[in-house]
Structures are given as structure tokens and as C-alpha cells.
Design a protein around this motif. Structure first.
Motif, PDB file in Angstrom:
ATOM      1  N   HIS A  79      27.887  51.585   2.399  1.00 60.06           N
ATOM      2  CA  HIS A  79      28.800  50.469   2.478  1.00 60.06           C
ATOM      3  C   HIS A  79      29.485  50.527   4.024  1.00 60.06           C
ATOM      4  O   HIS A  79      29.310  49.586   4.574  1.00 60.06           O
ATOM      5  CB  HIS A  79      29.800  50.361   1.525  1.00 60.06           C
ATOM      6  N   ASP A  90      26.583  49.801   6.288  1.00 62.04           N
ATOM      7  CA  ASP A  90      26.182  48.260   6.333  1.00 62.04           C
ATOM      8  C   ASP A  90      27.366  47.636   7.128  1.00 62.04           C
ATOM      9  O   ASP A  90      26.984  46.565   7.829  1.00 62.04           O
ATOM     10  CB  ASP A  90      25.974  47.918   5.043  1.00 62.04           C
ATOM     11  N   ALA A 122      33.378  46.057  -3.162  1.00 63.46           N
ATOM     12  CA  ALA A 122      32.150  45.529  -2.411  1.00 63.46           C
ATOM     13  C   ALA A 122      31.020  46.777  -2.443  1.00 63.46           C
ATOM     14  O   ALA A 122      29.989  46.210  -2.980  1.00 63.46           O
ATOM     15  CB  ALA A 122      32.690  45.373  -0.837  1.00 63.46           C
ATOM     16  N   LYS A 126      27.540  46.049  -4.735  1.00 64.77           N
ATOM     17  CA  LYS A 126      26.168  46.080  -4.068  1.00 64.77           C
ATOM     18  C   LYS A 126      25.439  47.107  -4.951  1.00 64.77           C
ATOM     19  O   LYS A 126      24.250  47.034  -5.116  1.00 64.77           O
ATOM     20  CB  LYS A 126      26.243  46.733  -2.834  1.00 64.77           C
ATOM     21  N   ASP A 132      22.222  45.674  -6.309  1.00 65.19           N
ATOM     22  CA  ASP A 132      21.111  45.787  -5.521  1.00 65.19           C
ATOM     23  C   ASP A 132      20.357  47.263  -5.541  1.00 65.19           C
ATOM     24  O   ASP A 132      20.941  48.134  -4.993  1.00 65.19           O
ATOM     25  CB  ASP A 132      21.585  45.731  -3.839  1.00 65.19           C
ATOM     26  N   PHE A 168      20.099  49.407  -2.355  1.00 65.96           N
ATOM     27  CA  PHE A 168      21.129  50.112  -2.138  1.00 65.96           C
ATOM     28  C   PHE A 168      21.705  51.296  -3.077  1.00 65.96           C
ATOM     29  O   PHE A 168      22.143  52.256  -2.502  1.00 65.96           O
ATOM     30  CB  PHE A 168      22.344  48.967  -2.001  1.00 65.96           C
TER      31      PHE A 168
END
Ligand code: ARG
Length: 572
Positions: A168, A171, A192, A196, A200, A203
Motif C-alpha cells: 500500500h 501504491d 485502505a 485492497k 484485489d 494486490f
């Protein structure tokens, strides 16, 4: 200096020994007299004689001269009333004793205190407040007693979540990640990443690979991980500063510190023949721990995927704290739900011979902080309550209270004082609750200037300081003999002499609330003294005597509060 109770005990002991060697006089403070000895019953019972007769015989043989007057009461209690000369000379001694009668340890030792322990990239919540505030008070107490305190802030800085946290961070870009973390927005960062990870698959896969890289010691991955840890620790440090606790970044010796010791933990347990395979994991079964179905419970040392868990780290920590730090006391200030974890880990450590009998290890557990609905404290949206927002709210409300009281301070000074009051309020509310009990976080009650609150005690101290300010440069000194004729003055003096006993109870029970109870009682004794014994309008010896009582009271309040981590401002 021995405590008053110890003195009475020592003087009574020979008279008890005469009848039953080694019997205990059992001396306690009492409302019937100053102290009471309740040891006669046991002696009478073992001799098969009437307790009152035994009591009379003990009184006849006890030498309490110069110390106390004794009277037999009820079925055989000994009521002990301290002599005026003893009270007076003790009080005089206290005026020049920085330690207010509390002895230093004869044999100081190393006390390792595991406290605070928030998790990296996660917000500190009210549970961490309790650990932090209680641990800080214990730290101050043991330091005062002369021990060598080593703080271990066992932060959660290792484990599988770091895969997704690092991904993260990548990203987001390092810079924006750092600025989000720097402002203390830890929860949204963590959430967050979690969202993800759950939504995802690509991810999630990257995150899993990242965990492997992290555990394998890949240097770029370690650098990214460091950023997360350092940012979080810097943020925790801001919270500590706001709370005014002693923890420093150097005390943040988190889970990852023990990584290099984990392979040895496994190897040594194996060599000792303690390790068993269970579902592909390496475990130890300590005796006496079973689940609801009566099956033995394992301590998982190494997981199926070869990773090490929370328990392995705590095993290494015990070894380190005993073997390397040479701890005499190992204290763990952690919430009650982790009780079984610690009992099991320590049990394994004992089986392995890593935890000798002479090391005192204790889970200093504590109850929950509740919301107004008496449930675990949560925000309206169901999130845990951020510790900083609570503190900020407390500061704002202390400021409002100061304004309402007509404070004439300039804005900046008012903020300083409001911050001190807010800390006093929040810490005292926490520490004055018996550790194991839950309490409701009620800011209005905590911050009140009346009642059993931190601000009340700080205010009691400031009020006394204002008496001394009004003296200007008038010289005074404690009279050679204090009469203590007024009952409220005697009552206050007796309270002042009990400070070392309160410290003893605080130490023995690792129970800050014992000191809180004492300080609140002392403040009330002072209030009634002050109502009955005008100070500044008195003259001569009487004025000096009353000033002496004020002086020792202020010092006792300020030292007592400081051991709880609470400042006592000169002026409020
Ligand atoms: N980080 C843990 C938590 O937030 C507390 C760690 C307590 N200390 C320990 N040695 N396990 O629950």
C-alpha cells in the motif's frame, strides 16, 4: 526510615514472641484509634486462653514508650494511639526529608516493565491508554524506590500484515504515505490496505510475496518496513509527549527485535524434548491448560508455514529479560484478555529452565475503558476511539473550565495549564480505578475540580502554594515541638505520616489506586484542617506549626502525584 506501622509492629513483636514465638501482631491503621493490632486472637487460640487475658499480658510486656499508648478493646484488639511527642518529632523530620519518609530499597534490582505496546500503522486506542498510564506510574515508582527500571515498549512491528502495508505504501508513493502517517492518520492507512487486500487478488498476491521478502531480509523491503515503523514510532512519541509519560523511542523494542533469537527458541525447546508436531506446527503443551472440551492447549512456537508468532516472540523476550537484562521483576502491563497467553508462555519458559524461581514475573492486567453506554468504548461509527482525540477533547474542556472560572491567564499560559489539568484528569481517573475493574470514560466527571479527581488534588496543592506566596519573604521554621492540639491538625499529621505506608501498598499490589485513595484522603484531611485552623491569621509558634503542616502536605501531594505521572502546578 521504617514506617509507623513497622515501628509499632517491631515494638509489639517481643511481647507476642514471649507467648507464641513468631506470632504476628497484625498492625493496621484503624478508625477506632490511630492503629490497631489484631494479632491477639490467633495467639489466644493457639494457647487456648481467653483473648482479653492474653491482650492484657501483651500490653503489660510491650514497650511502647515514647511511641504510642495502648488500650485493650472489644474481644482483644489493641488500640494504639500515637504519642504527641512521636507525631511531633516525626513531622519535623519530614520537613527536611525529600523522600517524605519513604526508604530506598536495601537491595535495588532491575525491573523490566512491558507497557504501552501499540501496533505499527494502527491507531493507539483507550486500551493502550491504560497500559501506558499504569506502566508509566510503575516506572516512576520503582525508579523512586531506587530500582533500575527498563521500559520495554513491545510494539507490534512484525507479522503478515506488513506485506499489505508495504504494498500500500508503494501504491501511494513513499512521500504521500509518509505524510499521511506523520499526521497520525494510522487507521485510514491500515484500513485502505486491508480493503485492497480483501478486494484485489493481485494486490493480495503481491502482499504475500512481500511478506516472504520481508522475512527473507530483502534490503529494499526492510527499508520500506523501517519507514512504516519509524513513522509510527514518531507518531506514538507525540502521543506520549501529550500524555507526559517517560517512554522514549529507545524504549520501543518491538516484536521484530526478537527475530534473531527465534530459531534458538525452537532449537532449544527441541533439544529439551519439549517440542511436539501438531497439524504441521511446532508446539509445546504446558501442563494444566485445556480448552472447553478438556483437550490440552498448545503454545504455537512455529507455524505450519515456518513463520513465528506472538508466543514465540514472547518466549524470546522472557529469555532476553532474564538472561540479558538480568531482571529481578518482569512486569507486563497488558489487558486482562491476554492472561492465558502469558500464563502459557511463562509455563513453557519455566519448563525450558529460562525462568528461574527467583525472578518475579507478573501480568499487571487491567479492565476495560467503557463508553457512556457501559459497553467497550467505541465511536458512533463503531471504530475504536483514538487516544489523541480524547486527550484533545480533555484539553479543550479544561480550557473551557478555566475560562468559566474567570482565569486571567494569557492564552498561551492557559493552554499550558489546561493541558496539565487534562492530563491530571485523564490519568487520575484511570489510576484511581482499581486496576482490574472497568471504568466509564466520563470526561465531565474526570475534569471536575470537586470530588475524587486529578484536578481536585492538583488544586488542593496549588491552594497551599498560594498560602506560601502570600507569606512573601517572611521567614519561618518548624517549631521544635508541635502541639497538634486541634483534632483536625492531629488528624492531618497522622495522615502525613502514613505516606510511606501508602507507597508500600502501591508497590506490593502494583496498585496505583492505593496511592490515589491515600492522596484523596489527605486532601480531605487538609481541607478540614484549613477550615478549623486559620494559618495566616495565627501568630507565633501556632502559625509556624500550621505552616509546617501546610508545607509537608503540599510536598506530599506533589510527590505523590508525581509518582502517578501527574504534575502539580504552583498556581491554578
Ligand atoms: N501489541 C500488543 C497489543 O496491542 C500488546 C503487547 C503486549 N506485550 C507483550 N509482551 N506481549 O495487544
Amino acid at each position: 526510615m521504617p514506617t509507623t506501622r513497622d515501628l509499632l509492629h517491631a515494638r509489639l513483636q517481643p511481647a507476642f514472641d514471649r507467648l507464641v514465638p513468631g506470632s504476628d501482631p497484625v498492625v493496621r491503621p484503624s478508625d477506632k484509634a490511630d492503629y490497631q493490632s489484631n494479632g491477639v486472637m490467633a495467639v489466644a487460640k493457639s494457647l487456648g486462653r481467653p483473648p482479653r487475658e492474653v491482650a492484657e499480658e501483651i500490653v503489660a510486656h510491650a514497650d511502647l514508650s515514647g511511641l504510642a499508648n495502648v488500650e485493650v478493646a472489644g474481644p482483644g484488639f489493641l488500640n494504639l494511639t500515637l504519642s504527641d511527642e512521636f507525631l511531633s518529632s516525626r513531622l519535623r523530620e519530614l520537613t527536611t526529608d525529600d523522600r517524605l519518609g519513604v526508604a530506598r530499597r536495601d537491595e535495588p534490582g532491575v525491573v523490566v516493565i512491558d507497557y504501552s505496546a501499540p501496533n505499527v500503522a494502527k491507531e493507539m486506542h483507550v486500551g493502550h491508554l491504560r497500559s501506558t498510564v499504569i506502566g508509566d506510574a510503575l516506572s516512576r515508582l520503582f525508579t523512586f524506590l531506587g530500582d533500575d527500571v527498563i521500559a520495554r515498549n513491545h510494539i507490534g512491528d512484525w507479522g503478515t500484515p506488513f506485506g499489505m502495508l508495504i504494498e500500500h505504501l508503494l501504491d501511494m508513493g513513499e512521500d504521500s504515505a509518509v505524510s499521511e502517517l506523520a499526521i497520525g492518520d494510522l487507521n485510514s492507512f491500515y484500513k485502505a490496505a486491508r480493503v485492497k487486500f480483501d478486494a484485489d487478488e493481485a494486490f493480495a498476491e503481491r502482499s504475500r510475496q512481500r511478506v516472504v521478502l520481508l522475512q527473507g531480509g530483502d534490503s529494499e523491503t526492510r527499508r520500506l518496513w523501517r519507514i512504516l515503523v519509524d513513522q509510527s514510532v514518531a507518531y506514538f512519541q507525540e502521543v506520549y509527549a501529550k500524555l507526559d509519560v517517560l517512554l522514549t523511542p529507545a524504549d520501543a523494542v518491538g516484536e521484530s527485535y526478537y527475530n534473531d533469537m527465534l530459531a534458538d527458541v525452537v532449537a532449544d525447546l527441541d533439544a529439551a524434548g519439549l517440542l511436539t508436531e501438531s497439524d504441521g506446527a511446532k508446539v509445546v503443551f504446558p501442563e494444566g491448560f485445556v480448552n472447553r472440551e478438556g483437550e490440552p492447549l498448545p503454545v504455537i512456537v512455529q507455524k505450519k508455514d515456518d513463520g513465528f508468532g506472538y508466543a514465540a516472540t514472547d518466549l524470546a523476550a522472557v529469555r532476553d529479560r532474564v538472561g540479558h537484562l538480568k531482571g529481578r521483576d518482569l512486569l507486563y502491563v497488558v489487558g486482562a484478555p491476554q492472561a492465558q497467553h502469558f500464563q502459557m508462555v511463562w509455563s513453557v519458559a519455566r519448563m525450558a529452565g529460562w525462568l528461574p524461581e527467583n525472578v518475579h514475573i507478573e501480568h499487571v492486567s487491567f479492565g476495560n475503558v467503557l463508553g457512556p453506554d457501559r459497553k467497550i468504548f467505541k465511536t458512533r461509527s463503531g471504530d475504536t476511539v483514538k487516544l489523541v482525540s480524547l486527550l484533545d477533547e480533555a484539553i479543550a474542556s479544561a480550557e473551557a473550565a478555566l475560562v468559566a472560572r474567570g482565569s486571567l491567564l494569557a492564552t498561551e499560559e492557559r493552554l499550558v495549564l489546561a493541558t496539565q489539568i487534562a492530563r491530571a484528569a485523564v490519568k487520575y481517573a484511570d489510576l484511581s480505578t482499581e486496576r482490574q475493574r472497568d471504568y466509564v470514560f466520563d470526561l465531565e466527571r474526570m475534569i471536575a475540580f470537586e470530588g475524587d479527581t486529578g484536578p481536585y488534588l492538583a488544586y488542593a496543592h496549588a491552594r497551599i502554594q498560594s498560602i506560601f506566596r502570600r507569606l512573601g519573604d517572611e521567614q519561618w521554621s518548624a517549631p521544635v515541638h508541635l502541639t497538634l492540639a486541634e483534632p483536625s491538625a492531629r488528624h492531618l499529621a497522622l495522615g502525613l505520616l502514613r505516606f510511606p505506608e501508602a507507597i508500600e501498598e502501591f508497590t506490593q499490589g502494583l496498585a496505583p489506586h492505593k496511592l490515589c485513595v491515600y492522596l484523596f484522603d489527605l486532601a480531605q484531611r487538609f481541607t478540614s484542617f484549613y477550615e478549623n485552623c486559620p494559618v495566616l491569621s495565627a501568630e507565633g509558634e501556632l502559625r509556624a506549626e500550621r505552616l509546617t503542616l501546610c508545607f509537608v502536605t503540599a510536598r506530599t501531594l506533589s510527590l505523590g502525584l508525581s509518582l502517578l505521572g501527574i504534575e502539580a502546578p504552583e498556581q491554578m
